[in-house]
Scaffold this motif. Structure first.
Motif, PDB file in Angstrom:
ATOM      1  N   TYR A   1     -63.940 -47.840  10.406  1.00 23.32           N
ATOM      2  CA  TYR A   1     -63.872 -48.432  11.680  1.00 23.32           C
ATOM      3  C   TYR A   1     -63.181 -49.887  11.524  1.00 23.32           C
ATOM      4  O   TYR A   1     -63.578 -50.418   9.990  1.00 23.32           O
ATOM      5  CB  TYR A   1     -65.061 -48.754  12.325  1.00 23.32           C
ATOM      6  CG  TYR A   1     -65.972 -49.315  11.725  1.00 23.32           C
ATOM      7  CD1 TYR A   1     -66.310 -50.999  11.769  1.00 23.32           C
ATOM      8  CD2 TYR A   1     -66.975 -48.807  10.866  1.00 23.32           C
ATOM      9  CE1 TYR A   1     -67.326 -51.527  11.388  1.00 23.32           C
ATOM     10  CE2 TYR A   1     -67.876 -49.659   9.969  1.00 23.32           C
ATOM     11  CZ  TYR A   1     -68.108 -50.998  10.171  1.00 23.32           C
ATOM     12  OH  TYR A   1     -69.021 -51.681   9.626  1.00 23.32           O
ATOM     13  N   ASP A   2     -62.820 -50.909  12.378  1.00 23.49           N
ATOM     14  CA  ASP A   2     -62.328 -52.093  12.186  1.00 23.49           C
ATOM     15  C   ASP A   2     -63.633 -52.753  11.753  1.00 23.49           C
ATOM     16  O   ASP A   2     -64.262 -53.238  12.618  1.00 23.49           O
ATOM     17  CB  ASP A   2     -61.628 -52.699  13.062  1.00 23.49           C
ATOM     18  CG  ASP A   2     -60.013 -52.073  13.064  1.00 23.49           C
ATOM     19  OD1 ASP A   2     -59.579 -52.011  12.159  1.00 23.49           O
ATOM     20  OD2 ASP A   2     -59.895 -51.357  14.350  1.00 23.49           O
TER      21      ASP A   2
ATOM     22  N   ASP B   1     -59.659 -46.200  15.364  1.00 26.60           N
ATOM     23  CA  ASP B   1     -60.926 -46.435  15.134  1.00 26.60           C
ATOM     24  C   ASP B   1     -61.646 -45.050  14.967  1.00 26.60           C
ATOM     25  O   ASP B   1     -62.341 -44.453  15.967  1.00 26.60           O
ATOM     26  CB  ASP B   1     -61.809 -47.199  16.292  1.00 26.60           C
ATOM     27  CG  ASP B   1     -63.155 -47.469  16.161  1.00 26.60           C
ATOM     28  OD1 ASP B   1     -63.819 -47.101  15.270  1.00 26.60           O
ATOM     29  OD2 ASP B   1     -63.900 -47.761  17.294  1.00 26.60           O
TER      30      ASP B   1
END
Length: 630
Positions: free
Chosen positions: A73-74, A88
């Motif tokens: 994920y970021d 994501d």
């Protein structure tokens, strides 16, 4: 994701999920760098969720930060897998799983992080342990790396509606001499850290590593509680501490769950009991022949499965097993789940465990103690008698008056209030069985001159006989063969002086007669002492001579388990073995008088009340049978 919605989300919790799986790409770091551009290139969160639904999962463990060290994920604190681009993956998988009413359990690695090890070689320790060829070596748990693990964990809880959070592989490398290890060692011992940890300074190494690991466990626990108080967390490597690991199993009591790697009913029982948990996640259970037994005992079924790193799904040639074996098994678990929720096995007796017992063994290795407990647990389970493990820490606060017998199998180093609790249990009518060197070592593993409860036991210690060889037993006790004499072999035997009470079994060693099983009445109860722990059948016989009856009797050595579902006011009788079986329940453990339900439907049985209790005769080819009793 909507942060307000995430904050308000009520996690389901891993303890409420009985059909779990991990799509595991952790262990592909061996070829990770060479195939960096392939990861996730064919991965679809929708297909992952559909696969989970098709095989009847109720929870998937999703890797937010796997061993490779990149995130899925970021993240504000690290780099995402480059091939994910703007995707994501972690968040989308959670969303798709939740749409199908499947829990999403988050995962953050600790000890294995290839990326961090490459970037911070000063904290990595290549060549130590099983990390020798991968991951860059275990990373120091005193280093700033734990700041990063904490940041990842807090971030996952703040930004995603995960149903629980797990960490993996927590240890402390012996050879690390970073500035943080030097500082931590000085603060703990007031001296410089030794250049090498070896046998000469083993106690310092053990206590240093133990303190380091405990510090990380508590830090992560409190950090996550501060972000989301109702999220369940656990750390699997504390369960592995049942061998010679310096990890303190007692610190795992702050956790909500525990992970049993080996799919062992024994480990499941000891972790659930000692850590005082609702249940234990049992790894690799799914492919073991004991999986039905473990489910009956309260396991949260689970396994990590290596997946294709492109799709994050099993390889095509492996999928038939998931659909043809795992799917139907989990379908069965799903159907009987109403009989698994909030149930506990009805205990035949209690086995008291003390983590500090390890200090009496060389290198503080728990193995001799754990092996004895394991042998005892399986011996009783084989006769459909479930032992309940009890932590010494719980003795002062819990009521064990319903237990017919508490057993101390070599268990040592009980503190004053714990000893008083045992005395109180016996004073009110309870029975205590002390075995071998139990109650004969102090907090530092040094032998005491006598048992901690010598006066109450009615015997005093004289000396220990190592390798006494054959011991001929004679007396009035109930023994395995049903008659005397019996010859047993023992690696150790304690000679005692009788002060008061009755000796039920005498032993003869080289012509000298010595008490083997001695019983002393104390207030309303009894304390028995068994002079050796080297014969499991003798221990079982000693326990039976005190209790005088079994929890249940089954025909033809078939196995069954009876559990209690208190909220529903009912018992569940799990018939572990297939085919014809007769089960005679003892009303002192299960006062049920009738059968009110069965699974699956249609198989034949007869139930009748006898003077002993409810008797069941089952005769059918159905599998995974159970009866609901009231």
């Amino acid at each position: 994701m909507d942060l307000k919605a995430v904050a308000e989300y009520v996690p389901k919790g891993a303890s409420n999920c009985f059909r779990q799986l991990c799509l595991d790409f952790n262990w592909q770091t061996q070829f990770f760098k060479a195939r960096m551009d392939e990861y996730f290139t064919q991965s679809s969160p929708v297909e992952i969720a559909e696969f989970a639904k098709a095989i009847n999962l109720d929870a998937v463990l999703l890797l937010a930060v796997p061993h490779q060290g990149f995130t899925t994920y970021d993240s504000e604190f690290g780099d995402k897998f480059p091939t994910l681009g703007k995707m994501d993956w972690f968040g989308e998988c959670i969303e798709e799983l939740h749409k199908r009413d499947i829990a999403a359990l988050g995962y953050v690695t600790i000890g294995c992080n290839q990326k961090y090890a490459d970037e911070h070689p000063e904290y990595a320790n290549p060549g130590e342990g099983f990390w020798e060829s991968t991951f860059g070596g275990p990373i120091c748990s005193n280093s700033p790396y734990i700041d990063l693990v904490t940041a990842y964990s807090e971030e996952v809880l703040r930004r995603f509606p995960v149903d629980a959070l797990r960490w993996d592989i927590l240890s402390q490398p012996k050879k690390c001499r970073c500035e943080y290890c030097k500082k931590a060692y000085w603060e703990q011992f007031g001296e410089e850290i030794p250049a090498v940890f070896d046998e000469s300074n083993f106690p310092q190494w053990h206590e240093f590593a133990k303190a380091t690991i405990s510090r990380v466990v508590l830090r992560l626990h409190h950090a996550c509680r501060a972000v989301k108080p109702n999220v369940e967390t656990w750390q699997n490597h504390l369960a592995f501490g049942l061998g010679d690991s310096p990890a303190d199993m007692d610190v795992a009591r702050v956790q909500d769950m525990s992970y049993c790697e080996g799919g062992s009913p024994f480990l499941q029982l000891i972790l659930t009991g000692v850590l005082n948990l609702k249940g234990t996640i049992v790894g690799h259970l799914i492919r073991t022949p004991e999986r039905r037994l473990s489910v009956a005992l309260g396991a949260r079924s689970y396994a990590p499965f290596a997946v294709d790193h492109k799709t994050i799904l099993p390889e095509e040639h492996e999928k038939p097993w998931f659909y043809n074996d795992l799917g139907p098994f989990y379908s069965m678990v799903k159907e009987i789940e109403p009989y698994l929720v909030d149930t506990k096995p009805v205990p035949y007796l209690g086995l008291v465990y003390c983590e500090q017992t390890r200090y009496r063994y060389p290198q503080y290795d728990r193995a001799p103690y754990i092996n004895l407990l394991s042998d005892l647990a399986y011996a009783w389970l084989g006769r459909s008698q479930v032992p309940q493990f009890i932590s010494n820490l719980d003795l002062p606060s819990n009521d064990y008056s319903s237990y017919k017998l508490l057993v101390l199998p070599e268990t040592c180093n009980l503190q004053a209030e714990q000893l008083e609790a045992l005395k109180g249990y016996v004073e009110k009518g309870g029975q205590l069985l002390v075995i071998g060197d139990a109650l004969r070592y102090d907090a530092n593993g040094k032998p005491l001159s006598d048992f901690s409860l010598a006066r109450e036991m009615g015997v005093s210690f004289i000396k220990r006989h190592d390798n006494p060889g054959n011991i001929e037993l004679r007396g009035t006790g109930v023994i395995e063969t049903g008659h005397f004499p019996v010859v047993i072999k023992a690696k150790a035997f304690n000679e005692v002086n009788v002060k008061q009470g009755e000796t039920l079994i005498m032993g003869e060693i080289d012509g000298d007669k010595m008490p083997v099983l001695h019983v002393n009445s104390y207030e309303k109860g009894r304390i028995a002492y068994l002079a050796t722990s080297d014969n499991i059948s003798l221990i079982q016989a000693a326990a039976y001579s005190l209790i005088g009856h079994l929890q249940m009797k089954t025909s033809e050595n078939k196995q069954a388990v009876v559990t209690r579902q208190e909220k529903e006011g009912r018992w569940i009788l799990h018939l572990i073995d297939d085919g014809d079986m007769t089960v005679q329940l003892d009303s002192r453990y299960c006062s049920a008088s009738q059968v009110v339900g069965q699974y699956p439907s249609g198989w034949s049985y007869q139930a009748e009340m006898t003077p002993l209790g409810l008797k069941i005769k089952a005769g059918d080819d159905s599998k995974d049978r159970l009866l609901v009793l009231k």
